[in-house]
Design a protein around this motif. Structure first.
Motif, PDB file in Angstrom:
ATOM      1  N   GLY A 123     -12.419 -22.758 -15.517  1.00  0.00           N
ATOM      2  CA  GLY A 123     -11.258 -22.575 -16.384  1.00  0.00           C
ATOM      3  C   GLY A 123     -10.228 -21.625 -15.818  1.00  0.00           C
ATOM      4  N   CYS A 124      -9.497 -20.954 -16.700  1.00  0.00           N
ATOM      5  CA  CYS A 124      -8.366 -20.106 -16.308  1.00  0.00           C
ATOM      6  C   CYS A 124      -8.792 -18.637 -16.240  1.00  0.00           C
ATOM      7  N   VAL A 125      -8.361 -17.966 -15.184  1.00  0.00           N
ATOM      8  CA  VAL A 125      -8.672 -16.552 -14.987  1.00  0.00           C
ATOM      9  C   VAL A 125      -7.401 -15.819 -14.583  1.00  0.00           C
ATOM     10  N   GLY A 126      -7.435 -14.500 -14.701  1.00  0.00           N
ATOM     11  CA  GLY A 126      -6.243 -13.698 -14.454  1.00  0.00           C
ATOM     12  C   GLY A 126      -6.155 -13.137 -13.053  1.00  0.00           C
ATOM     13  N   TYR A 127      -6.713 -13.819 -12.071  1.00  0.00           N
ATOM     14  CA  TYR A 127      -6.658 -13.334 -10.692  1.00  0.00           C
ATOM     15  C   TYR A 127      -6.898 -14.486  -9.733  1.00  0.00           C
ATOM     16  N   ARG A 128      -6.537 -14.256  -8.475  1.00  0.00           N
ATOM     17  CA  ARG A 128      -6.896 -15.159  -7.386  1.00  0.00           C
ATOM     18  C   ARG A 128      -7.616 -14.343  -6.331  1.00  0.00           C
ATOM     19  N   GLY A 129      -8.669 -14.908  -5.777  1.00  0.00           N
ATOM     20  CA  GLY A 129      -9.434 -14.175  -4.773  1.00  0.00           C
ATOM     21  C   GLY A 129      -9.336 -14.814  -3.401  1.00  0.00           C
ATOM     22  N   TYR A 130      -9.337 -13.968  -2.372  1.00  0.00           N
ATOM     23  CA  TYR A 130      -9.216 -14.417  -0.982  1.00  0.00           C
ATOM     24  C   TYR A 130     -10.271 -13.734  -0.132  1.00  0.00           C
ATOM     25  N   PHE A 131     -10.811 -14.446   0.825  1.00  0.00           N
ATOM     26  CA  PHE A 131     -11.733 -13.837   1.773  1.00  0.00           C
ATOM     27  C   PHE A 131     -10.980 -13.050   2.843  1.00  0.00           C
ATOM     28  N   SER A 132      -9.714 -13.330   3.013  1.00  0.00           N
ATOM     29  CA  SER A 132      -8.886 -12.637   4.000  1.00  0.00           C
ATOM     30  C   SER A 132      -7.881 -11.740   3.283  1.00  0.00           C
ATOM     31  N   GLU A 133      -7.859 -10.462   3.643  1.00  0.00           N
ATOM     32  CA  GLU A 133      -6.882  -9.550   3.044  1.00  0.00           C
ATOM     33  C   GLU A 133      -5.465  -9.959   3.423  1.00  0.00           C
ATOM     34  N   GLU A 134      -5.293 -10.425   4.637  1.00  0.00           N
ATOM     35  CA  GLU A 134      -3.958 -10.861   5.072  1.00  0.00           C
ATOM     36  C   GLU A 134      -3.462 -12.018   4.209  1.00  0.00           C
ATOM     37  N   ASP A 135      -4.358 -12.973   3.915  1.00  0.00           N
ATOM     38  CA  ASP A 135      -3.965 -14.104   3.071  1.00  0.00           C
ATOM     39  C   ASP A 135      -3.648 -13.648   1.653  1.00  0.00           C
ATOM     40  N   ALA A 136      -4.421 -12.687   1.166  1.00  0.00           N
ATOM     41  CA  ALA A 136      -4.180 -12.169  -0.187  1.00  0.00           C
ATOM     42  C   ALA A 136      -2.814 -11.505  -0.265  1.00  0.00           C
ATOM     43  N   GLN A 137      -2.501 -10.682   0.731  1.00  0.00           N
ATOM     44  CA  GLN A 137      -1.204 -10.013   0.743  1.00  0.00           C
ATOM     45  C   GLN A 137      -0.069 -11.027   0.847  1.00  0.00           C
ATOM     46  N   ALA A 138      -0.264 -12.069   1.660  1.00  0.00           N
ATOM     47  CA  ALA A 138       0.772 -13.092   1.827  1.00  0.00           C
ATOM     48  C   ALA A 138       1.006 -13.826   0.509  1.00  0.00           C
ATOM     49  N   PHE A 139      -0.065 -14.152  -0.206  1.00  0.00           N
ATOM     50  CA  PHE A 139       0.104 -14.829  -1.477  1.00  0.00           C
ATOM     51  C   PHE A 139       0.812 -13.922  -2.480  1.00  0.00           C
ATOM     52  N   GLY A 140       0.451 -12.641  -2.482  1.00  0.00           N
ATOM     53  CA  GLY A 140       1.119 -11.700  -3.370  1.00  0.00           C
ATOM     54  C   GLY A 140       2.616 -11.656  -3.118  1.00  0.00           C
ATOM     55  N   ARG A 141       2.991 -11.662  -1.844  1.00  0.00           N
ATOM     56  CA  ARG A 141       4.419 -11.636  -1.503  1.00  0.00           C
ATOM     57  C   ARG A 141       5.126 -12.930  -1.884  1.00  0.00           C
ATOM     58  N   SER A 142       4.379 -14.025  -2.012  1.00  0.00           N
ATOM     59  CA  SER A 142       4.993 -15.311  -2.329  1.00  0.00           C
ATOM     60  C   SER A 142       5.282 -15.483  -3.820  1.00  0.00           C
ATOM     61  N   LEU A 143       4.757 -14.595  -4.651  1.00  0.00           N
ATOM     62  CA  LEU A 143       4.942 -14.728  -6.095  1.00  0.00           C
ATOM     63  C   LEU A 143       6.361 -14.345  -6.499  1.00  0.00           C
ATOM     64  N   ASP A 144       6.726 -14.739  -7.690  1.00  0.00           N
ATOM     65  CA  ASP A 144       8.056 -14.440  -8.239  1.00  0.00           C
ATOM     66  C   ASP A 144       8.342 -12.941  -8.117  1.00  0.00           C
ATOM     67  N   PRO A 145       9.462 -12.569  -7.519  1.00  0.00           N
ATOM     68  CA  PRO A 145       9.785 -11.146  -7.338  1.00  0.00           C
ATOM     69  C   PRO A 145       9.856 -10.352  -8.648  1.00  0.00           C
ATOM     70  N   SER A 146      10.039 -11.041  -9.772  1.00  0.00           N
ATOM     71  CA  SER A 146      10.098 -10.323 -11.045  1.00  0.00           C
ATOM     72  C   SER A 146       8.722  -9.849 -11.503  1.00  0.00           C
ATOM     73  N   LEU A 147       7.667 -10.352 -10.885  1.00  0.00           N
ATOM     74  CA  LEU A 147       6.308  -9.959 -11.255  1.00  0.00           C
ATOM     75  C   LEU A 147       5.888  -8.688 -10.522  1.00  0.00           C
ATOM     76  N   GLU A 148       5.092  -7.869 -11.180  1.00  0.00           N
ATOM     77  CA  GLU A 148       4.460  -6.737 -10.527  1.00  0.00           C
ATOM     78  C   GLU A 148       3.100  -7.214 -10.027  1.00  0.00           C
ATOM     79  N   VAL A 149       2.846  -7.030  -8.738  1.00  0.00           N
ATOM     80  CA  VAL A 149       1.664  -7.592  -8.086  1.00  0.00           C
ATOM     81  C   VAL A 149       0.771  -6.476  -7.572  1.00  0.00           C
ATOM     82  N   ASN A 150      -0.525  -6.715  -7.644  1.00  0.00           N
ATOM     83  CA  ASN A 150      -1.484  -5.776  -7.074  1.00  0.00           C
ATOM     84  C   ASN A 150      -2.527  -6.568  -6.298  1.00  0.00           C
ATOM     85  N   VAL A 151      -2.846  -6.106  -5.104  1.00  0.00           N
ATOM     86  CA  VAL A 151      -3.902  -6.684  -4.283  1.00  0.00           C
ATOM     87  C   VAL A 151      -4.953  -5.603  -4.074  1.00  0.00           C
TER      88      VAL A 151
END
Length: 363
Positions: A116-144
């Motif tokens: 189902g639906c969860v409030g996070y996305r998980g990555y095995f690579s920190e680099e990939d996680a950071q890249a996905f965070g940067r790809s989100l809408d700039p109006s959002l506050e993001v935490n990795v």
């Protein structure tokens, strides 16, 4: 067998192990978890290996005692999980990405097969996680942030189960016990589309189980070390709970425009950092929460709330069930079968009644 493995690993997307939508999203989930499983060897092999450092052998032996205690004293599942160990050669099992609007403590959610639906996305690579965070809408506050362990909810026990990892095996004794109990609790009850219920339940089990372990099995030094650590954690938890309440009240105030809210939010955050600096001084420089404070935003506060919000209700339910874990789990399963609004209202009601009577159920 391979088809079964692929199907089950697709579900890891909702267990903190997914990256992006599409084939690549699930491929990294499958390959990342496979590498983790392939790195794991039975604990007895590590203990018999002359190349295994003595300190690691000691921690693995302790982890097996904790694992047995989880079954004998906490009625947690007796299965393949946490009887193997893997050194991932990195600081986290996965890296979670969370996001929330600038004037809300509601996490953005993502939906996946099976869980189902969860409030996070998980990555095995920190680099990939950071890249996905940067790809989100700039109006959002993001935490990795790094995650030391995750649960496959029991789906992978046929293939060896969830292993002990280098990312948490060195934790202080009380914390090592708590993380094992928390992840095993996810194998007892998991509800689709309700991260707060799932994480609060597992957090309640880890607190109750950790307290029982320390009281009955841990030595005096481990108890003293944990007491000092937990006093700091309780103080920090109280501070962040207060900040969340102030932010939530501000965001819900319909008499204020967004510009005013943003200005007042900045003041709340400044006060938070000042108050934390005061705590840190009293802790003689203990820096365990520095990274949280440096990254603190709506997303990080909302994530923390998911692990805390319903815990008082679960603790009160444990008391109501005579502090019997098997009865407690049955009561939680009954709650899980009810609509989301009903089960959350029931837990809030239990917490309120316990507070009014002075029986908080806090371990």
């Amino acid at each position: 067998m391979r088809a079964r493995l692929a199907l089950l690993l697709l579900a890891l997307a909702g267990a903190g192990c997914a990256s992006t939508t599409g084939v690549g999203y699930y491929w990294q989930s499958v390959t990342g978890h496979l590498r983790l499983m392939q790195a794991a060897r039975p604990v007895e092999h590590w203990l018999a290996d002359g190349q295994t450092p003595a300190a690691l052998k000691s921690r693995l032996a302790l982890a097996q005692q904790i694992r047995a205690f989880a079954v004998s004293d906490l009625a947690l599942p007796d299965n393949a999980s946490y009887h193997r160990y893997a050194d991932l050669q990195r600081r986290a099992a996965v890296y979670n990405v969370v996001a929330a609007p600038e004037l809300s403590l509601t996490l953005q959610s993502w939906c996946f097969p099976v869980v189902g639906c969860v409030g996070y996305r998980g990555y095995f690579s920190e680099e990939d996680a950071q890249a996905f965070g940067r790809s989100l809408d700039p109006s959002l506050e993001v935490n990795v942030y790094p995650v030391p362990a995750y649960s496959t909810l029991g789906w992978m026990n046929w293939a060896g189960g969830d292993p002990l990892l280098n990312t948490f095996i060195g934790y202080p004794e009380g914390e090592l016990a708590r993380i094992v109990f928390h992840e095993l609790a996810h194998q007892v009850v998991y509800v689709r589309n309700d991260t707060v219920f799932n994480e609060s339940f597992a957090t309640a089990v880890e607190r109750l189980g950790g307290a029982r372990w320390l009281q009955t099995r841990a030595g005096e030094q481990a108890q003293a070390d944990y007491k000092r650590f937990d006093q700091r954690r309780q103080a920090f938890r109280a501070l962040t709970a207060s900040v969340r309440q102030h932010l939530q009240t501000l965001y819900r105030d319909r008499t204020l425009d967004d510009t005013t809210k943003l200005r007042r939010k900045a003041t709340i955050m400044d006060d938070f950092r000042r108050d934390y600096a005061g705590l840190r001084t009293r802790w003689e420089g203990f820096a365990g929460y520095d990274q949280f404070v440096a990254r603190a935003n709506n997303a990080s506060f909302a994530t923390q709330a998911a692990y805390d919000e319903l815990v008082p209700g679960f603790l009160a339910l444990f008391e109501r069930e005579g502090r019997d874990f098997a009865r407690f789990y049955d009561a939680v399963r009954a709650l899980a079968a009810r609509p989301k609004e009903e089960r959350q209202a029931s837990l809030h009601g239990l917490a309120g009644t316990a507070m009014a009577s002075g029986a908080t159920g806090r371990p």
